[in-house]
Design a protein around this motif. Structure first.
Motif, PDB file in Angstrom:
ATOM      1  N   VAL A   4       0.848  -1.190   0.000  1.00 13.27           N
ATOM      2  CA  VAL A   4       0.000   0.000   0.000  1.00 13.27           C
ATOM      3  C   VAL A   4       0.886   1.242   0.000  1.00 13.27           C
ATOM      4  O   VAL A   4       1.791   1.359   0.825  1.00 13.27           O
ATOM      5  CB  VAL A   4      -0.917   0.024   1.248  1.00 13.27           C
ATOM      6  N   LEU A   5       0.625   2.154  -0.913  1.00 17.22           N
ATOM      7  CA  LEU A   5       1.294   3.450  -0.928  1.00 17.22           C
ATOM      8  C   LEU A   5       0.351   4.449  -0.268  1.00 17.22           C
ATOM      9  O   LEU A   5      -0.798   4.603  -0.688  1.00 17.22           O
ATOM     10  CB  LEU A   5       1.615   3.883  -2.358  1.00 17.22           C
ATOM     11  N   SER A   6       0.835   5.106   0.776  1.00 22.82           N
ATOM     12  CA  SER A   6       0.028   6.055   1.540  1.00 22.82           C
ATOM     13  C   SER A   6       0.511   7.468   1.212  1.00 22.82           C
ATOM     14  O   SER A   6       1.576   7.890   1.668  1.00 22.82           O
ATOM     15  CB  SER A   6       0.178   5.750   3.028  1.00 22.82           C
ATOM     16  N   VAL A   7      -0.264   8.188   0.417  1.00 23.37           N
ATOM     17  CA  VAL A   7       0.150   9.471  -0.149  1.00 23.37           C
ATOM     18  C   VAL A   7      -0.505  10.637   0.592  1.00 23.37           C
ATOM     19  O   VAL A   7      -1.726  10.758   0.612  1.00 23.37           O
ATOM     20  CB  VAL A   7      -0.237   9.555  -1.647  1.00 23.37           C
ATOM     21  N   SER A   8       0.338  11.496   1.167  1.00 21.93           N
ATOM     22  CA  SER A   8      -0.157  12.708   1.804  1.00 21.93           C
ATOM     23  C   SER A   8       0.039  13.882   0.863  1.00 21.93           C
ATOM     24  O   SER A   8       1.159  14.190   0.458  1.00 21.93           O
ATOM     25  CB  SER A   8       0.591  12.997   3.108  1.00 21.93           C
ATOM     26  N   HIS A  33      -0.327  -5.662   5.825  1.00 18.80           N
ATOM     27  CA  HIS A  33       0.056  -4.990   4.587  1.00 18.80           C
ATOM     28  C   HIS A  33       1.412  -4.308   4.750  1.00 18.80           C
ATOM     29  O   HIS A  33       1.765  -3.847   5.835  1.00 18.80           O
ATOM     30  CB  HIS A  33      -0.986  -3.936   4.199  1.00 18.80           C
ATOM     31  N   GLU A  34       2.148  -4.240   3.655  1.00 19.02           N
ATOM     32  CA  GLU A  34       3.373  -3.438   3.637  1.00 19.02           C
ATOM     33  C   GLU A  34       2.953  -2.027   3.248  1.00 19.02           C
ATOM     34  O   GLU A  34       2.379  -1.835   2.168  1.00 19.02           O
ATOM     35  CB  GLU A  34       4.374  -3.974   2.618  1.00 19.02           C
ATOM     36  N   GLU A  66       3.329   2.610  -9.249  1.00 20.03           N
ATOM     37  CA  GLU A  66       3.249   1.442 -10.121  1.00 20.03           C
ATOM     38  C   GLU A  66       3.346   0.133  -9.330  1.00 20.03           C
ATOM     39  O   GLU A  66       2.627  -0.829  -9.603  1.00 20.03           O
ATOM     40  CB  GLU A  66       4.377   1.501 -11.155  1.00 20.03           C
ATOM     41  N   GLN A  67       4.216   0.097  -8.328  1.00 21.03           N
ATOM     42  CA  GLN A  67       4.449  -1.129  -7.560  1.00 21.03           C
ATOM     43  C   GLN A  67       3.348  -1.425  -6.550  1.00 21.03           C
ATOM     44  O   GLN A  67       3.168  -2.579  -6.150  1.00 21.03           O
ATOM     45  CB  GLN A  67       5.786  -1.028  -6.828  1.00 21.03           C
ATOM     46  N   ALA A  68       2.622  -0.423  -6.126  1.00 13.52           N
ATOM     47  CA  ALA A  68       1.599  -0.610  -5.096  1.00 13.52           C
ATOM     48  C   ALA A  68       0.350  -1.282  -5.651  1.00 13.52           C
ATOM     49  O   ALA A  68      -0.047  -1.048  -6.785  1.00 13.52           O
ATOM     50  CB  ALA A  68       1.225   0.736  -4.485  1.00 13.52           C
ATOM     51  N   GLU A  69      -0.258  -2.103  -4.815  1.00  9.07           N
ATOM     52  CA  GLU A  69      -1.538  -2.717  -5.175  1.00  9.07           C
ATOM     53  C   GLU A  69      -2.697  -1.845  -4.700  1.00  9.07           C
ATOM     54  O   GLU A  69      -3.781  -1.880  -5.267  1.00  9.07           O
ATOM     55  CB  GLU A  69      -1.631  -4.102  -4.557  1.00  9.07           C
ATOM     56  N   GLY A  70      -2.437  -1.095  -3.634  1.00  8.94           N
ATOM     57  CA  GLY A  70      -3.439  -0.197  -3.084  1.00  8.94           C
ATOM     58  C   GLY A  70      -2.826   1.161  -2.824  1.00  8.94           C
ATOM     59  O   GLY A  70      -1.635   1.265  -2.528  1.00  8.94           O
ATOM     60  N   ILE A  71      -3.644   2.193  -2.942  1.00 10.18           N
ATOM     61  CA  ILE A  71      -3.189   3.566  -2.716  1.00 10.18           C
ATOM     62  C   ILE A  71      -4.170   4.238  -1.755  1.00 10.18           C
ATOM     63  O   ILE A  71      -5.382   4.218  -1.982  1.00 10.18           O
ATOM     64  CB  ILE A  71      -3.173   4.402  -4.024  1.00 10.18           C
TER      65      ILE A  71
END
Length: 185
Positions: A4-8, A33-34, A66-71
């Motif tokens: 998971v990419l967590s974007v602020s 999750h990572e 691109e690498q994340a499955e979830g954002i």
């Protein structure tokens, strides 16, 4: 589980939005999750404002997406819309950067007048970028987020419960997508 990419999208170093995301990141990590945090404010302004697609920081951010499955996308609401900083990053990503991804939109703001910013400003952009599944997001009032002197975030009970629910729905959707991909893969 999933990456998971967590974007602020907050421009502030002392952002409640970023603290809220890190709070929810811990819940996602506890579920297996990572989670990789990305504070857009740490990307070079000249690359974002100059639309420098080849800047190494932009290339790295694009690769993380691109690498994340979830954002998870979090933003403060300004003038009834998501932050310009977040917009700058989204504009630099490929048109279908979110294709096949599960996305959780979150927003913070000072007034309930901004509660529809997720559905009317952010969700259409995420959808146009090809997000496979945008789970119901959540808007949290600034007054419901308290930061202590040591930097710890406390979320008021009602919003805390709602945030836990949307985070768990996102986590479940990631698990379901992963199972579907494995079955069809």
């Amino acid at each position: 589980m999933a990456t998971v990419l967590s974007v602020s999208g907050s421009p502030s170093v002392t952002s409640r939005t970023a603290r809220l995301l890190r709070h929810l990141d811990a819940r996602l990590a506890a579920q297996g999750h990572e989670v990789i945090p990305l504070d857009v404010r740490t990307l070079p302004a000249e690359a974002l404002l100059g639309a420098d697609f080849r800047h190494p920081a932009v290339v790295r951010a694009t690769a993380l997406v691109e690498q994340a499955e979830g954002i998870v996308v979090g933003t403060p609401v300004y003038k009834a819309a998501y932050s310009g900083l977040l917009k700058s990053l989204l504009d630099l990503l490929p048109q279908y950067a979110l294709a096949g991804k599960t996305v959780l939109p979150l927003a913070t703001g000072g007034s309930t007048a901004h509660v529809l910013a997720i559905d009317y400003a952010l969700r259409p952009v995420l959808s146009s970028m090809g997000a496979a599944h945008i789970v119901p997001g959540w808007f949290t009032l600034d007054k419901d987020l308290t930061v202590t002197d040591d930097g710890t975030l406390t979320v008021a009970p009602g919003p805390a419960e709602a945030l836990a629910q949307v985070t768990d729905q996102f986590s479940a959707a990631l698990g379901g997508r992963r199972a579907l991909l494995a079955a069809t893969g």
